[in-house]
Design a protein around this motif. Structure first.
Motif, PDB file in Angstrom:
ATOM      1  N   PRO A  12     -10.781 -35.291 -25.653  1.00 48.16           N
ATOM      2  CA  PRO A  12      -9.928 -34.814 -26.746  1.00 48.16           C
ATOM      3  C   PRO A  12      -9.851 -33.296 -26.749  1.00 48.16           C
ATOM      4  O   PRO A  12     -10.674 -32.619 -26.117  1.00 48.16           O
ATOM      5  N   GLU A  13      -8.913 -32.759 -27.445  1.00 51.38           N
ATOM      6  CA  GLU A  13      -8.714 -31.313 -27.483  1.00 51.38           C
ATOM      7  C   GLU A  13      -9.972 -30.591 -27.953  1.00 51.38           C
ATOM      8  O   GLU A  13     -10.308 -29.505 -27.463  1.00 51.38           O
ATOM      9  N   ALA A  14     -10.688 -31.200 -28.897  1.00 50.54           N
ATOM     10  CA  ALA A  14     -11.878 -30.547 -29.452  1.00 50.54           C
ATOM     11  C   ALA A  14     -12.998 -30.405 -28.431  1.00 50.54           C
ATOM     12  O   ALA A  14     -13.913 -29.596 -28.620  1.00 50.54           O
ATOM     13  N   ALA A  15     -12.938 -31.177 -27.342  1.00 49.97           N
ATOM     14  CA  ALA A  15     -13.984 -31.125 -26.328  1.00 49.97           C
ATOM     15  C   ALA A  15     -13.698 -30.111 -25.241  1.00 49.97           C
ATOM     16  O   ALA A  15     -14.551 -29.872 -24.385  1.00 49.97           O
ATOM     17  N   ILE A  16     -12.524 -29.510 -25.252  1.00 51.18           N
ATOM     18  CA  ILE A  16     -12.097 -28.601 -24.181  1.00 51.18           C
ATOM     19  C   ILE A  16     -12.283 -27.149 -24.612  1.00 51.18           C
ATOM     20  O   ILE A  16     -11.882 -26.753 -25.707  1.00 51.18           O
ATOM     21  N   HIS A  17     -12.901 -26.354 -23.752  1.00 47.99           N
ATOM     22  CA  HIS A  17     -13.214 -24.959 -24.062  1.00 47.99           C
ATOM     23  C   HIS A  17     -12.712 -24.052 -22.940  1.00 47.99           C
ATOM     24  O   HIS A  17     -12.832 -24.397 -21.758  1.00 47.99           O
ATOM     25  N   PRO A  18     -12.175 -22.887 -23.275  1.00 47.37           N
ATOM     26  CA  PRO A  18     -11.755 -21.944 -22.233  1.00 47.37           C
ATOM     27  C   PRO A  18     -12.964 -21.374 -21.507  1.00 47.37           C
ATOM     28  O   PRO A  18     -14.064 -21.294 -22.068  1.00 47.37           O
TER      29      PRO A  18
END
Length: 286
Positions: free
Chosen positions: A65-71
């Motif tokens: 999910p989007e919340a699990a993705i980090h730059p």
């Protein structure tokens, strides 16, 4: 695709994966996560990697999910050593290295536990004290990472206990101080990483090219084919001494042939075919 141990922002280390676009996925925040317990997340990820291989990482990334993705700017990759894991180092494994020093061929490898203060991750500095600066050498080493622990493991079952492989750099101060064996235990002298390559991504771990470069210049070449002991023998032997844990990293020695020592101000790169490349700057104390 590798299993990484990452610091996301200001949090404690968690299991992660780097995506093709350079961003990172926090595995404890994905649908395939079994726990969001930060203290056990990396160990649980290793256990799953051992059972499921690359499929586990692929599923985590594809369903993240989007919340699990980090730059990448918000992520620091640290040494891939679980909080309960140990770095177990072996010596006397490569025939050519023993012959370099005029040593006999013992029936079992030497072994020692590396202190946590000696272990650093990718891009962290190797800090060389002034009193040993003229006689410090690096060593590229292949590491087995345990995904399933055990005691007195049968040789036929060993590869069921190996989650994957990583790289270490066994830095050694070849000086009278601090003396035999202690010269491998200095703070920052055991870089490890950058990540764990699943076992199913390495076709033949007993025939991998290994290199060391300092500021891009090759100072050592070798191959894991020079090992005297098989992985099944090594794991069986160690598990007869102590119970292996998920997250233990076993560094199986270096092929020898290093042509020059570390230079303060340089960057040392330890590379193993199909496994990865570990880069560390070499610095002096503040």
């Amino acid at each position: 695709m590798k299993l990484l141990r990452c610091v996301f922002g200001d949090g404690p280390p968690r299991p992660g994966v780097r995506r093709d676009d350079g961003s990172f996925v926090d595995l404890t925040a994905t649908a395939v996560a079994e726990t969001d317990d930060q203290s056990s997340g990396f160990t649980r990820a290793l256990e799953r990697l051992g059972r499921e291989g690359t499929d586990y990482l692929v599923a985590a990334v594809s369903d993240a999910p989007e919340a699990a993705i980090h730059p990448s700017s918000a992520v620091t990759v640290v040494a891939p050593l679980a909080s309960s894991g140990r770095l177990i180092a072996l010596g006397d494994v490569y025939t050519d290295h023993l012959r370099e020093g005029g040593h006999s061929l013992p029936s079992v490898p030497a072994q020692w536990l590396v202190p946590k203060t000696a272990i650093v991750g990718p891009d962290e500095p190797i800090v060389v004290p002034e009193r040993v600066r003229e006689a410090v050498t690096p060593a590229v080493e292949l590491c087995l990472v345990i995904g399933r622990g055990g005691r007195d493991i049968d040789e036929a079952d060993v590869m069921d206990h190996v989650a994957g492989y990583t790289v270490s750099n066994d830095v050694t101060a070849k000086t009278d101080w601090p003396g035999p064996m202690a010269y491998k235990l200095l703070d920052t002298f055991s870089p490890c990483g950058p990540g764990i390559t699943p076992a199913d991504q390495v076709d033949d771990p007993t025939s991998l090219e290994m290199t060391l470069k300092q500021d891009g210049e090759r100072i050592c070449s070798g191959s894991s084919a020079g090992m005297r002991f098989s992985f099944p023998f090594i794991v069986r032997f160690l598990s007869s001494i102590l119970e292996l844990r998920p997250g233990d990293v076993i560094s199986v020695g270096d092929p020898g042939g290093v042509q020059e020592g570390l230079t303060v101000g340089s960057t040392i790169s330890a590379s193993i075919e199909s496994v990865g490349q570990l880069d560390n700057p070499v610095t002096s104390p503040d």
